[in-house]
Write a protein that holds these residues in place. Structure first.
Motif, PDB file in Angstrom:
ATOM      1  N   ASN A  50       0.869  -1.229  -0.175  1.00 47.20           N
ATOM      2  CA  ASN A  50      -0.059   0.077   0.132  1.00 47.20           C
ATOM      3  C   ASN A  50       0.995   1.188   0.033  1.00 47.20           C
ATOM      4  O   ASN A  50       1.497   1.377   0.786  1.00 47.20           O
ATOM      5  CB  ASN A  50      -0.870  -0.023   1.045  1.00 47.20           C
ATOM      6  N   PHE A  62      -6.865   4.820  -0.365  1.00 51.07           N
ATOM      7  CA  PHE A  62      -6.271   3.689  -0.107  1.00 51.07           C
ATOM      8  C   PHE A  62      -6.584   3.031   1.154  1.00 51.07           C
ATOM      9  O   PHE A  62      -6.591   2.028   1.345  1.00 51.07           O
ATOM     10  CB  PHE A  62      -4.794   3.668  -0.608  1.00 51.07           C
ATOM     11  N   ARG A  65      -9.817   1.548   0.408  1.00 52.01           N
ATOM     12  CA  ARG A  65      -9.673   0.449  -0.583  1.00 52.01           C
ATOM     13  C   ARG A  65      -9.142  -0.849   0.207  1.00 52.01           C
ATOM     14  O   ARG A  65      -9.350  -1.877  -0.170  1.00 52.01           O
ATOM     15  CB  ARG A  65      -8.958   0.839  -1.765  1.00 52.01           C
ATOM     16  N   VAL A  66      -8.174  -0.563   1.018  1.00 55.76           N
ATOM     17  CA  VAL A  66      -7.017  -1.729   1.320  1.00 55.76           C
ATOM     18  C   VAL A  66      -8.071  -2.589   2.311  1.00 55.76           C
ATOM     19  O   VAL A  66      -7.853  -4.085   1.989  1.00 55.76           O
ATOM     20  CB  VAL A  66      -5.965  -1.563   2.088  1.00 55.76           C
ATOM     21  N   ILE A  69     -10.157  -4.821  -0.531  1.00 58.03           N
ATOM     22  CA  ILE A  69      -9.029  -5.773  -0.949  1.00 58.03           C
ATOM     23  C   ILE A  69      -8.977  -6.880   0.016  1.00 58.03           C
ATOM     24  O   ILE A  69      -9.037  -8.143  -0.377  1.00 58.03           O
ATOM     25  CB  ILE A  69      -7.711  -5.257  -1.132  1.00 58.03           C
ATOM     26  N   MET A 123      -0.777  -1.816  -4.740  1.00 50.77           N
ATOM     27  CA  MET A 123      -1.777  -0.419  -4.742  1.00 50.77           C
ATOM     28  C   MET A 123      -0.909   0.690  -5.424  1.00 50.77           C
ATOM     29  O   MET A 123      -0.187   1.179  -4.428  1.00 50.77           O
ATOM     30  CB  MET A 123      -2.232  -0.179  -3.363  1.00 50.77           C
ATOM     31  N   PHE A 147      -3.415  -3.082  -8.617  1.00 51.97           N
ATOM     32  CA  PHE A 147      -4.669  -2.430  -8.189  1.00 51.97           C
ATOM     33  C   PHE A 147      -4.683  -0.688  -8.636  1.00 51.97           C
ATOM     34  O   PHE A 147      -3.825  -0.105  -7.872  1.00 51.97           O
ATOM     35  CB  PHE A 147      -5.080  -2.564  -6.756  1.00 51.97           C
ATOM     36  N   CYS A 218      -3.592  -6.314 -14.794  1.00 53.38           N
ATOM     37  CA  CYS A 218      -4.739  -5.628 -13.867  1.00 53.38           C
ATOM     38  C   CYS A 218      -5.995  -6.542 -14.125  1.00 53.38           C
ATOM     39  O   CYS A 218      -6.045  -7.307 -15.196  1.00 53.38           O
ATOM     40  CB  CYS A 218      -5.241  -4.415 -14.183  1.00 53.38           C
ATOM     41  N   HIS A 232     -15.297   1.289  -7.986  1.00 46.44           N
ATOM     42  CA  HIS A 232     -13.615   1.019  -7.581  1.00 46.44           C
ATOM     43  C   HIS A 232     -13.607   0.074  -6.396  1.00 46.44           C
ATOM     44  O   HIS A 232     -12.600  -0.532  -6.130  1.00 46.44           O
ATOM     45  CB  HIS A 232     -13.369   2.632  -7.467  1.00 46.44           C
ATOM     46  N   SER A 233     -14.478   0.338  -5.319  1.00 47.65           N
ATOM     47  CA  SER A 233     -14.393  -0.654  -4.221  1.00 47.65           C
ATOM     48  C   SER A 233     -14.760  -1.810  -4.671  1.00 47.65           C
ATOM     49  O   SER A 233     -13.970  -2.975  -4.144  1.00 47.65           O
ATOM     50  CB  SER A 233     -15.630  -0.103  -3.176  1.00 47.65           C
ATOM     51  N   ALA A 236     -11.786  -3.522  -6.214  1.00 43.09           N
ATOM     52  CA  ALA A 236     -10.631  -3.801  -5.052  1.00 43.09           C
ATOM     53  C   ALA A 236     -10.959  -5.030  -4.661  1.00 43.09           C
ATOM     54  O   ALA A 236     -10.128  -5.985  -4.497  1.00 43.09           O
ATOM     55  CB  ALA A 236     -10.777  -2.717  -4.032  1.00 43.09           C
ATOM     56  N   CYS A 239     -10.125  -7.827  -6.911  1.00 39.41           N
ATOM     57  CA  CYS A 239      -8.692  -7.950  -6.923  1.00 39.41           C
ATOM     58  C   CYS A 239      -8.086  -8.895  -6.036  1.00 39.41           C
ATOM     59  O   CYS A 239      -7.269  -9.769  -6.064  1.00 39.41           O
ATOM     60  CB  CYS A 239      -7.800  -6.811  -6.759  1.00 39.41           C
TER      61      CYS A 239
END
Ligand code: FES
Ligand code: MG
Length: 574
Positions: A50, A62, A65-66, A69, A123, A147, A218, A232-233, A236, A239
């Motif tokens: 990250n 991020f 988002r982490v 993920i 990330m 990501f 990706c 986008h979430s 994540a 991913c």
């Protein structure tokens, strides 16, 4: 029959699964954090590298988002561990994030190699973070998925749409020319960057995340999703799920980063009208994968690849419009006759299979092959006595009148000299003068900052001049434009020909024929070379010293000379 690893074949088994003194230590210490056997036993350990930090606005989401993920990793039966790495915030870090790209790549490689990691989610997105993370993961060669941070939403000032970078340069010139007020300028400052996410023009960020998607690292469509959207979430979490599957399938960068994949990335960059920085980064990534790829290889494609993305600075729209129009997948579908569609990607499918599902819904934003934004090539490599190892220019943003030009050089020894003199009312300059900046290359600056769009002298701006021929050993932001010759190699600081040019020398530029020369005899150049005094870097320390000692020139990708290729196989004794 495709590969499926057993839990005992996971790399992390040596840390957590073995029955010895060391694994006792590893298990007891992971339990110290609060994890149980149910969290990690027999599961792929997924590093989430990250690049979040309080000073990186492009990665500010991020922290959220982490978590998405991690959710995806856990859903798929993996064990996620977040590992922070240096953020490389493009707008803040001096002298240039480029000086830190190789260090982030080393940090990535070492984090993956030294810890019990089976696979990684990388990330990144803000300019140099994407190539750095990919370079490091390529050298480590454990399964990895990229990501992308995603672009920010559009900016706005008095009803005008603002795009990062491009509109900063544009309105800065208008301010210096007296066409807008200080108050307008302040309002633009408030309106140009309003949400998390990377630059939403076709700058280095959008160019490189798209390039990494075209490389196959990706999820399909990931690079175009704006940072703040719910999509986008969801991407994540996907991913996280995908990387766990990639670990079981042992799908490593070395099985994805082939020459065909690098060609796909080059074609993609050209069709996007992407940042010139991508040339340096893709050469560096390719070299990590053991593939020789050069600016000339790029140029070969440039003659055939039309500009399809109508995005600033070469076009008119921004990334948010691009996403709504179908995004990169739709563009790749239009481009498919120029792509190696059999190339494998991280989800186990080919690029061709990934792009098949896309929808194209706006033919102004994403053009078709027979209706491009322009067919002027996106890249030209120049050679000549001023750049024996090459220089590059982006013809799609060059003033047509300057495609072939002869003019008198006005030389600035370094950036400080440029800043001190460029707006001097007594500067001996007119619009035919060729502005030359040296001391701005990988070694000289150091880190080859984005100083290549030299400012137009104030007195010429006031007279209405908006473009001139500019030459440097620097790079240029992907959001910049104009007749700027960049990446002159070798650079002046290592004795390249730029070091011997003097104010008043005649410079000859011929973009269609790919030449750049100073009108001097070889004997005169040699005589001047004899008088050169090498710059004194004896006071360097730390990263700067390491960088200056080992960085390679622009045409080789500016990587460190000791980093090419994949890392050594790890000894079992570790
Ligand atoms: Fe981060 Fe432009 S400043 S992408
Ligand atoms: Mg940039």
């Amino acid at each position: 029959m495709s590969t499926r690893l057993t839990p005992e074949q996971l790399r992390s088994h040596r840390w957590f699964g073995a029955d010895d003194l060391r694994s006792f230590g590893h298990r007891s210490r992971i339990k110290q954090i609060g994890y149980s056997e149910e969290d990690f036993a027999g599961k792929p350990v997924i590093a989430i590298i990250n690049t979040w930090s309080d000073i990186n606005p492009c990665h500010f989401h991020f922290k959220d988002r982490v978590e998405a993920i991690k959710r995806g990793v856990i859903q798929a039966g993996g064990f996620p561990l977040e590992l922070p790495a240096i953020a490389l915030a493009e707008n803040f870090q001096k002298p240039s994030t480029m000086m830190y790209r190789n260090f982030l790549s080393m940090e990535t490689e070492e984090l993956l190699r030294s810890y019990p990691i089976d696979g990684a989610v990388l990330m990144g997105g803000c300019d140099k973070t994407s190539p750095a993370l990919v370079m490091g993961a390529t050298s480590a060669d454990y399964p990895a998925i990229f990501f992308p941070a995603g672009p920010m939403m559009k900016g706005c000032w008095k009803g005008n749409v603002l795009g990062s970078g491009s509109d900063t340069w544009k309105y800065w010139d208008e301010l210096r020319a007296g066409n807008i007020t200080e108050c307008d300028w302040r309002d633009i400052e408030n309106g140009i960057a309003r949400t998390p996410g990377h630059c939403m023009t076709m700058g280095t960020a959008s160019t490189m995340t798209s390039a990494v998607e075209a490389l196959g690292l990706c999820l399909p469509g990931a690079a175009s999703i704006p940072a703040t959207m719910a999509d986008h979430s969801r991407m994540a979490a996907e991913c996280g799920r995908t990387i766990v599957d990639a670990v079981w399938a042992d799908r490593r960068p070395s099985s994805i980063l082939t020459r065909e994949a690098v060609e796909n990335a080059a074609v993609t960059v050209l069709s996007l009208g992407g940042s010139t920085n991508a040339i340096i980064h893709l050469i560096a990534i390719a070299r990590r994968a053991g593939i020789a790829f050069s600016a000339e290889d790029f140029e070969e494609f440039a003659a055939r690849v039309p500009l399809l993305a109508n995005i600033r600075p070469a076009g008119t729209h921004l990334m948010e419009d691009y996403y709504d129009a179908g995004g990169l997948l739709a563009q790749l579908k239009n481009l498919r006759s120029l792509l190696n569609t059999d190339a494998l990607t991280i989800n186990g499918r080919t690029l061709g299979e990934n792009i098949e599902v896309s929808d194209h819904c706006d033919t102004d934003v994403i053009r078709t092959m027979d209706d491009p934004v322009t067919s002027v090539p996106a890249l030209k490599v120049l050679k000549g006595n001023l750049c024996p190892d090459g220089a590059i220019v982006k013809p799609s943003t060059v003033n047509p009148q300057r495609m072939v030009h002869r003019g008198r050089a006005l030389v600035f020894d370094n950036y400080a000299d440029l800043k001190a003199r460029i707006d001097d009312p007594d500067l001996d300059v007119d619009e035919t003068t060729v502005l030359v900046l040296r001391g701005a290359g990988p070694v000289g600056a150091p880190g080859m900052p984005e100083w290549g769009m030299l400012p137009i002298p104030k007195k010429l701006l006031e007279a209405g001049v908006r473009d001139m021929v500019r030459i440097s050993d620097a790079r240029m932001s992907g959001t910049s434009y104009g007749t700027c010759v960049l990446h002159v190699s070798p650079e002046s600081a290592v004795g390249g020909p730029l070091a011997v040019v003097r104010t008043g020398d005649e410079i000859s530029l011929d973009i269609p024929n790919g030449t750049l020369d100073v009108v001097l005899s070889e004997s005169e150049m040699e005589a001047r070379r004899q008088q050169l005094v090498a710059p004194d870097f004896s006071a360097d320390r730390g990263f700067v010293k390491l960088y200056r000692t080992h960085v390679e020139q622009a045409h080789l990708g500016c990587d460190f000379d000791f980093l090419a290729g994949v890392g050594n196989p790890e000894p079992e004794i570790w």
